[in-house]
Design an enzyme around this catalytic site. Structure first.
Site, PDB file in Angstrom:
ATOM      1  N   ARG A 164       0.877  -1.338   0.048  1.00 20.85           N
ATOM      2  CA  ARG A 164       0.042   0.159   0.207  1.00 20.85           C
ATOM      3  C   ARG A 164       0.978   1.226   0.000  1.00 20.85           C
ATOM      4  O   ARG A 164       2.054   1.141   0.411  1.00 20.85           O
ATOM      5  CB  ARG A 164      -0.876   0.003   1.278  1.00 20.85           C
ATOM      6  N   LYS A 188      -1.971  -2.056   8.334  1.00 21.77           N
ATOM      7  CA  LYS A 188      -3.051  -1.504   9.109  1.00 21.77           C
ATOM      8  C   LYS A 188      -3.108  -1.886  10.563  1.00 21.77           C
ATOM      9  O   LYS A 188      -2.838  -3.046  10.736  1.00 21.77           O
ATOM     10  CB  LYS A 188      -4.368  -1.777   8.369  1.00 21.77           C
ATOM     11  N   HIS A 258      -3.104   1.398  -5.891  1.00 16.90           N
ATOM     12  CA  HIS A 258      -3.636   0.353  -5.509  1.00 16.90           C
ATOM     13  C   HIS A 258      -4.249  -0.684  -6.490  1.00 16.90           C
ATOM     14  O   HIS A 258      -4.416  -1.895  -6.133  1.00 16.90           O
ATOM     15  CB  HIS A 258      -5.254   0.811  -4.809  1.00 16.90           C
ATOM     16  N   ARG A 261      -1.317  -3.054  -6.578  1.00 14.43           N
ATOM     17  CA  ARG A 261      -1.423  -4.097  -5.440  1.00 14.43           C
ATOM     18  C   ARG A 261      -2.638  -5.121  -6.246  1.00 14.43           C
ATOM     19  O   ARG A 261      -2.362  -6.463  -5.884  1.00 14.43           O
ATOM     20  CB  ARG A 261      -2.030  -3.309  -4.430  1.00 14.43           C
ATOM     21  N   HIS A 284      -3.628  -9.013   4.414  1.00 15.25           N
ATOM     22  CA  HIS A 284      -5.267  -8.876   4.764  1.00 15.25           C
ATOM     23  C   HIS A 284      -5.403  -9.701   6.107  1.00 15.25           C
ATOM     24  O   HIS A 284      -4.795 -10.825   6.382  1.00 15.25           O
ATOM     25  CB  HIS A 284      -6.054  -9.823   3.817  1.00 15.25           C
ATOM     26  N   TYR A 293      -9.915 -12.058  -5.474  1.00 16.55           N
ATOM     27  CA  TYR A 293      -8.747 -12.410  -6.781  1.00 16.55           C
ATOM     28  C   TYR A 293      -9.040 -13.611  -7.490  1.00 16.55           C
ATOM     29  O   TYR A 293      -8.786 -13.755  -8.665  1.00 16.55           O
ATOM     30  CB  TYR A 293      -7.618 -12.349  -6.193  1.00 16.55           C
TER      31      TYR A 293
END
Length: 312
Positions: A164, A188, A258, A261, A284, A293
């Site tokens: 990111r 995150k 993004h 990514r 994630h 995906y």
């Protein structure tokens, strides 16, 4: 209620370690709701909530205004203003998070938003670009300039590891192990993970870090990616540079950092990488997020099949 708004934002910042971008969005969403409540309660408008404000003034905004009916009226107002479904859902989410915080802190006896649901969003699949398009974008920066070398290095890292923007700007010197080709990433919630980089990307990174122009302007001894003043690059400046190279490359469509990514995640999957590994690499928290995906990969396979089949 305004003091509770500030306490909630402080909680997000200091306890939940929310990013500046997340905090900015919460301020926007809570201010929108606060303005609505003031008008609904026929109260004098108060200054907007802002974390940069040193003096936080309590305003007349009683908790009695925070009810299931007022929240529903607020959502209805947003819909009448033709706000995007995603915006409405985000603003309701901010109010829900605030209400849940107030219940935990025993400010409210129960959560008035518990049974309120926002608009359903259509399930959008990420749109990856092709390997050829990645190569075109990579070749755009002017390598005769130091900034071009830096930006090529940024693009290489995006595609090498699926990082990111916020993760890339946070990389420090001691996070990189060139021997094992690993980078320590703070994702995150400040969750750390080790992410491999390709030997190709590592070469670009070493070339950039040893460039005389970089060492001569360095003022931030920790940061990897510097602006022309020797300070750490920001997410906003990287996004602007990305859009500049996108225009110069001639690539069309809505492509963002993004997107890269999404692209490398799709390419990993198509080349046999399992979902659990992709989940770990991308950081994630839920495998469900990564599973999208598989749908992207199948969509691309169907498209290729239809374009290549003689009966199509």
């Amino acid at each position: 209620m305004v003091s509770a708004f500030y306490a909630f934002l402080d909680y997000l910042k200091n306890i939940k370690t929310a990013s500046p971008h997340t905090l900015r969005n919460y301020c926007i969403d809570l201010n929108s709701f606060k303005t609505f409540l003031e008008k609904h309660g026929e109260l004098t408008p108060s200054p907007p909530i802002c974390l940069l404000t040193k003096e936080r003034q309590e305003a007349e905004l009683p908790f009695s205004l925070l009810t299931k009916d007022t929240v529903r009226l607020y959502i209805l107002k947003l819909m009448q203003e033709n706000k995007a479904k995603r915006t409405i859902k985000r603003r309701l989410s901010a109010i829900k998070s605030f209400s849940q915080y107030c219940v935990k802190q025993r400010i409210l006896p129960d959560d008035p938003t518990e049974t309120i649901q926002g608009p359903r969003l259509p399930k959008e699949l990420p749109s990856p670009i092709t390997y050829e398009q990645v190569e075109i974008l990579m070749a755009t920066p002017d390598l005769s300039k130091y900034t071009g070398l830096r930006d090529r290095c940024l693009l290489e890292l995006f595609y090498s590891s699926g990082l990111r923007i916020s993760e890339i700007v946070a990389i420090n010197h001691w996070d990189i192990d060139f021997t094992s080709h690993l980078i320590r990433i703070r994702g995150k919630g400040k969750k750390e993970r080790l992410v491999p980089i390709t030997p190709h990307a590592a070469q670009w990174l070493q070339h950039y870090l040893t460039h005389p122009a970089r060492t001569s302007i360095e003022k931030d001894a920790q940061a990897i990616f510097l602006n022309r003043f020797g300070k750490r690059l920001t997410t906003r400046s990287i996004d602007r540079k990305f859009q500049k190279y996108l225009r110069q490359s001639g690539l069309s469509g809505h492509i963002t950092p993004h997107t890269i990514r999404h692209t490398i995640a799709t390419h990993w999957l198509e080349n046999g990488m399992d979902l659990k590994t992709i989940q770990a690499l991308l950081g994630h928290s839920s495998l469900e997020t990564t599973t999208i995906y598989t749908h992207v990969s199948m969509k691309l396979k169907k498209q290729t099949h239809n374009e290549s089949h003689p009966h199509s």
